[in-house]
Design a protein around this motif. Structure first.
Motif, short mmCIF file in Angstrom:
data_model
loop_
_atom_site.label_atom_id
_atom_site.label_comp_id
_atom_site.label_asym_id
_atom_site.label_seq_id
_atom_site.Cartn_x
_atom_site.Cartn_y
_atom_site.Cartn_z
N VAL A 115 0.83 -1.21 0.00
CA VAL A 115 0.00 0.00 0.00
C VAL A 115 0.86 1.25 0.00
O VAL A 115 1.75 1.38 0.84
CB VAL A 115 -0.92 0.01 1.24
N PRO A 116 0.64 2.15 -0.95
CA PRO A 116 1.45 3.37 -0.99
C PRO A 116 1.06 4.32 0.15
O PRO A 116 -0.07 4.31 0.61
CB PRO A 116 1.11 3.99 -2.34
N ASP A 117 2.05 5.12 0.58
CA ASP A 117 1.75 6.16 1.57
C ASP A 117 0.83 7.18 0.94
O ASP A 117 0.79 7.34 -0.27
CB ASP A 117 3.05 6.86 2.00
N GLY A 118 0.13 7.91 1.79
CA GLY A 118 -0.71 8.98 1.26
C GLY A 118 -1.89 9.20 2.15
O GLY A 118 -2.21 8.39 3.03
N LYS A 119 -2.50 10.35 1.91
CA LYS A 119 -3.59 10.77 2.78
C LYS A 119 -4.94 10.62 2.14
O LYS A 119 -5.91 10.24 2.78
CB LYS A 119 -3.40 12.25 3.13
N ALA A 120 -5.01 10.96 0.87
CA ALA A 120 -6.33 11.07 0.26
C ALA A 120 -6.30 10.54 -1.17
O ALA A 120 -5.27 10.07 -1.65
CB ALA A 120 -6.78 12.53 0.28
N ALA A 121 -7.43 10.67 -1.84
CA ALA A 121 -7.60 10.10 -3.17
C ALA A 121 -6.48 10.50 -4.14
O ALA A 121 -6.06 9.71 -4.98
CB ALA A 121 -8.96 10.52 -3.73
N ALA A 122 -5.98 11.73 -3.98
CA ALA A 122 -4.96 12.21 -4.91
C ALA A 122 -3.68 11.39 -4.81
O ALA A 122 -2.87 11.37 -5.74
CB ALA A 122 -4.66 13.69 -4.62
#
Length: 421
Positions: A115-122
């Motif tokens: 799973v890639p890091d990140g906060k939101a859909a973008a």
RNA sequence: GGAGAGGUGCCAGAGUGGUCGAAUGGGACGGUCUCGAAAACCGUUAUAUGGGCAACUGUACCGAGGGUUCGAAUCCCUCCCUCUCCGCCA
């Protein structure tokens, strides 16, 4: 629900992964472990007292049989004393167990390594794109095409029920039927067993797949009978195997079902809700698998390929996203979203979400299998949409519009009975 | 909706206050026998959780939840479900 064993085994690792999911209160992990320590201690104490009481009760029975009433009476007094000690401990035990459980169900699943890091859909990762975006002479959005070809009557749907409850009619209705049958055939051909489940579930079922307690407000609730209208077939279908222990030979369990899905989607508004983009009742065909943990990621890939085939055959431009840690659902360890490009709106629309939940759901619903060695283990559960209909219809209409009509992809001709709308 | 019966282990089914985690039969698995198999015979066959490296051992559990009792599968209460009959009905 995460397993206690995992939390105890590697609390720091768990916290790290929760951080990735932007789950803030990681101290809760230490608190939960503390609760579990208390729970164990209490159980030991309670069990000890119970063992003494049981032994004494047995003696009383024997004394009574021999007619030694006075000795028996004395024993009874002794037991009464033990029971006085027992009561408060048991109360505390129940309360600690309850709290432990309540806290544990608030902790989301851990993201898999992929799973890639990140906060939101973008921050989601596009892992694949397929198909070609059509070049349209005229870009009429699907809600206008729906009117033009008289496929869905939203106004009358609203009159019958409320907004977001479409009334499909004529070719619009037939297209639904064609798509559903096509999807189901694709699934059963791949070995999925078809079900038609109840469209309402009880609390225990909604709880087991994780809709309760956190998503209570998103489901329609029949208060008179305390039933919930299903937001997805995943709920009844996965629950078929709630509280069961399967044999290795029974795996994998592959199930599919068409159901209508009901979602309150409280608070959604704006341009996204036009036409079929977001509705309260929609049709969906779901696939669910229960598998040996060792195989689940391979199965996930198979399911992704399985759904992809549908989109290829529907001749729709699509892309597959690997959701970032922050955008994944509470339950999921790894999720791929499928989006199709709707050429008049010029928007990517989500039409499927395929996830591996690992043991997260299985732990909640006590879904296990017995290894050859005789050991019972939690299974992994996976599910995916194959597919959700409304946005597929939106894209089909928009992308295939011509002055002569809507040209349907070849794969649907047989099901729909003609090549054009 | 009304009346009655009932919910026990993988299945069938006994058990109406202690010696019951539960008779008996079937199934499944292992073993003996056999060239192999069948039959026969012997054995094993829930789950959760505590303690223990383990062997082992404590506790809970007979639809769910409460209660009575020194002691509950067994008695009482509430709820859920199933079956039969009646009513209604696609």
């Amino acid at each position: 629900m995460l397993t206690m064993a995992l939390l105890r085994q590697d609390p720091e690792g768990v916290k790290k992964k929760l951080h990735r999911k932007h789950f803030a209160p990681v101290e809760i992990i230490d608190y939960i472990i503390g609760l579990d320590d208390r729970r164990k201690k209490l159980q030991s104490d309670v069990d000890n007292l119970l063992a003494q009481i049981n032994a004494a009760s047995k003696e009383i029975g024997q004394l009574m049989a021999k007619g030694q009433r006075e000795d028996a009476e004395a024993k009874k007094q002794a037991v009464a004393g033990l029971k006085d000690q027992l009561q408060p401990l048991q109360n505390e035990q129940t309360q600690v167990e309850q709290e432990l459980h309540d806290e544990l169900v608030k902790v989301p699943n851990l993201p898999a390594d992929l799973v890639p890091d990140g906060k939101a859909a973008a921050d989601n990762l596009v892992v694949k794109e397929g198909g070609t975006k059509p070049v349209l002479a005229q870009k009429t959005p699907h809600w206008d095409l729906i009117k033009q070809y008289d496929l869905i009557d939203f106004e009358t749907g609203a009159k019958l029920t409320g907004s977001g409850f479409p009334l499909y009619k004529g070719k619009g209705a037939k297209l639904q039927r064609a798509l559903i049958q096509y999807f189901l055939d694709h699934n059963t051909d791949a070995g999925y067993l078809e079900y038609i489940p109840p469209y309402m579930v009880n609390q225990a079922s909604a709880y087991a797949t994780g809709q309760l307690p956190d998503k209570e407000g998103q489901m329609y609730h029949i208060t008179a009978d305390n039933f919930y209208l299903i937001p997805t077939a995943e709920v009844p279908v996965t629950n078929i195997y709630r509280d069961t222990i399967l044999k290795p030979a029974e795996l994998p369990v592959k199930m599919t079902a068409y159901t209508p899905c009901f979602r309150r989607e409280a608070g959604s508004f704006g341009a996204d809700v036009r036409g079929l983009n977001r509705v309260h009742q929609f049709d969906k065909v779901e696939i669910v698998q229960l598998v040996d943990p060792a195989t689940s990621y391979q199965v996930l890939d198979e399911m992704v390929a399985h759904v992809e085939k549908l989109l290829v055959d529907l001749e729709l431009p699509y892309r597959i996203l690997r959701l970032c840690a922050g955008d994944m659902s509470f339950n999921s360890a790894l999720t791929y979203d499928f989006e199709v490009f709707s050429a008049a709106q010029e928007k990517w629309l989500e039409v499927s979400s395929v996830s591996n939940f690992e043991t997260f759901q299985a732990n909640r619903m006590k879904l296990r299998y017995k290894e050859e060695s005789g050991k019972t283990q939690l299974l992994h559960t996976l599910n995916g949409s194959s597919l959700a209909l409304p946005r597929i219809v939106a894209a089909l209409l928009e992308n295939n519009q011509t002055p002569e009509g809507i040209k349907l992809p070849k794969v649907l001709h047989r099901y729909f009975g003609s090549e054009m709308i």
